[in-house]
Design an enzyme around this catalytic site. Structure first.
Site, PDB file in Angstrom:
ATOM      1  N   HIS A  73      -7.520   3.933   5.563  1.00 54.68           N
ATOM      2  CA  HIS A  73      -6.914   2.870   4.760  1.00 54.68           C
ATOM      3  C   HIS A  73      -5.443   3.235   4.558  1.00 54.68           C
ATOM      4  CE1 HIS A  73      -5.922   0.433   1.210  1.00 54.68           C
ATOM      5  NE2 HIS A  73      -6.957  -0.320   1.501  1.00 54.68           N
ATOM      6  N   THR A 123      -5.862   3.454  -5.704  1.00 47.81           N
ATOM      7  CA  THR A 123      -5.873   2.574  -6.879  1.00 47.81           C
ATOM      8  C   THR A 123      -6.954   1.504  -6.848  1.00 47.81           C
ATOM      9  OG1 THR A 123      -4.229   1.107  -5.860  1.00 47.81           O
ATOM     10  CG2 THR A 123      -3.399   2.893  -7.260  1.00 47.81           C
ATOM     11  N   HIS A 137       0.808  -1.225   0.000  1.00 47.93           N
ATOM     12  CA  HIS A 137       0.000   0.000   0.000  1.00 47.93           C
ATOM     13  C   HIS A 137       0.840   1.273   0.000  1.00 47.93           C
ATOM     14  CE1 HIS A 137      -2.085  -3.266   2.263  1.00 47.93           C
ATOM     15  NE2 HIS A 137      -3.018  -2.995   1.377  1.00 47.93           N
ATOM     16  N   CYS A 176      -5.922   1.087 -10.753  1.00 47.57           N
ATOM     17  CA  CYS A 176      -4.926   0.217 -11.375  1.00 47.57           C
ATOM     18  C   CYS A 176      -5.616  -0.735 -12.343  1.00 47.57           C
ATOM     19  CB  CYS A 176      -4.122  -0.547 -10.318  1.00 47.57           C
ATOM     20  SG  CYS A 176      -4.917  -2.021  -9.659  1.00 47.57           S
ATOM     21  N   GLU A 220      -3.322   2.920   2.073  1.00 47.52           N
ATOM     22  CA  GLU A 220      -2.873   3.527   0.812  1.00 47.52           C
ATOM     23  C   GLU A 220      -3.074   5.046   0.803  1.00 47.52           C
ATOM     24  OE1 GLU A 220      -3.664   3.447  -3.989  1.00 47.52           O
ATOM     25  OE2 GLU A 220      -4.191   1.647  -2.856  1.00 47.52           O
TER      26      GLU A 220
END
Length: 316
Positions: free
Chosen positions: A131, A170, A81, A198, A133
């Site tokens: 989160h 992503t 991440h 992504c 990321e």
């Protein structure tokens, strides 16, 4: 019961690369011990349990910096991440050996934020609060990166420049991101947009959108912490119009979900081990609502089957 095996599904290259990096670390006798993973290497408990057997300790917590405070020596692996520069600097100051398993797609977003900051931009980053990321991405330039998760977050957002870049986590739903970007454009008409879903996330979501509509039910195999797994269930319900449930493994399937179901679609998150998904498919394939002998839902996949194989280097 007919099984619709949605394809593609399961592991993406970023997840496999991160796990191979961690496995190689476990085998490298030259690395200082203990070896820690700063958070879950990927969001799947089966994977972290398997790494525990390899002698790698997973530490989780509210933020990467807080987790790092628990570590005084050894080796630290940064997860797929990504982490902020502050985390990397803190690890260096503590004298820790570090290994970076950040997904290349995440690194690309970090590089973009750094480049735009140098050009005097502010960045609106679409992502899930709490989160890892988004935590890493915001940490690249916390003074100019603004995290938003939903349209309501825009109401109070004020940016002191017309130079605005919009990008995203992503693993978000590409439809959610598109809708939010449209809302952002209305409020900030000079904003530039750089969608960073992504490719692995995108094709898996599109596969569910196109293939789950023929099913009566979708089973998404993935960890509750896996954002991309939860988004696959969301896509099934909101785009394909098919009821969906996310399960960590076969043991979480509820028999009442299967009542009256003739076609069930199965997919898996990008961090879900293939043997775990195969076990779910095998159960559904043999399930007979009239035969109690087929109702057992017990996970039998051994932990040593969870992680990808790596070649052991021969000692010279």
């Amino acid at each position: 019961m007919k099984i619709v095996k949605i394809s593609p599904r399961g592991y993406c290259y970023g997840v496999v690369d991160a796990m191979v990096i961690a496995r190689n670390a476990a085998l490298d006798k030259s690395l200082p011990r203990p070896i820690y993973i700063l958070g879950m290497i990927v969001h799947n408990k089966h994977v972290t349990d398997a790494f525990e057997e390899d002698g790698i300790i997973t530490l989780d917590g509210p933020s990467r910096l807080e987790i790092l405070d628990k570590i005084d020596s050894g080796t630290v692996i940064f997860t797929a991440h990504g982490v902020s520069p502050e985390v990397k600097q803190r690890a260096k100051e503590k004298g820790l050996t570090t290994i970076d398993a950040t997904c290349p797609d995440v690194t690309k977003t970090h590089d973009l934020i750094e480049a735009k900051k140098a050009e005097g931009y502010h960045v609106i980053y679409i992502g899930k609060k709490n989160h890892p990321e988004p935590e890493g991405a915001v940490g690249i330039a916390p003074d100019i990166v603004h995290l938003i998760e939903k349209a309501d977050d825009l109401k109070t957002l004020e940016i002191p420049t017309d130079k605005i870049l919009v990008t995203n986590q992503t693993t978000m739903s590409q439809w959610d991101v598109q809708h939010l970007m449209e809302d952002i454009q209305k409020k900030f008409p000079t904003a530039e947009f750089h969608k960073e879903i992504c490719l692995a996330t995108q094709v898996r979501q599109e596969a569910v959108a196109k293939q789950a509509d023929v099913a009566d039910l979708t089973i998404v195999v993935g960890d509750p912490k896996s954002n991309n797994s939860n988004r696959l269930a969301q896509v099934s319900q909101e785009i394909a119009g098919t009821t969906a449930y996310r399960v960590a493994d076969v043991s979480e399937i509820q028999l009442e979900w299967l009542q009256g179901v003739e076609n069930v679609a199965v997919t898996a998150g990008a961090s879900t081990p293939t043997p775990i998904t195969k076990e779910v498919i095998a159960f559904l394939d043999q399930y007979d609502p009239m035969n109690p002998a087929t109702w057992d839902r017990i996970r039998k996949v051994p932990l040593q089957k969870i992680l990808p194989r790596v070649k052991v280097k021969k000692e010279q």
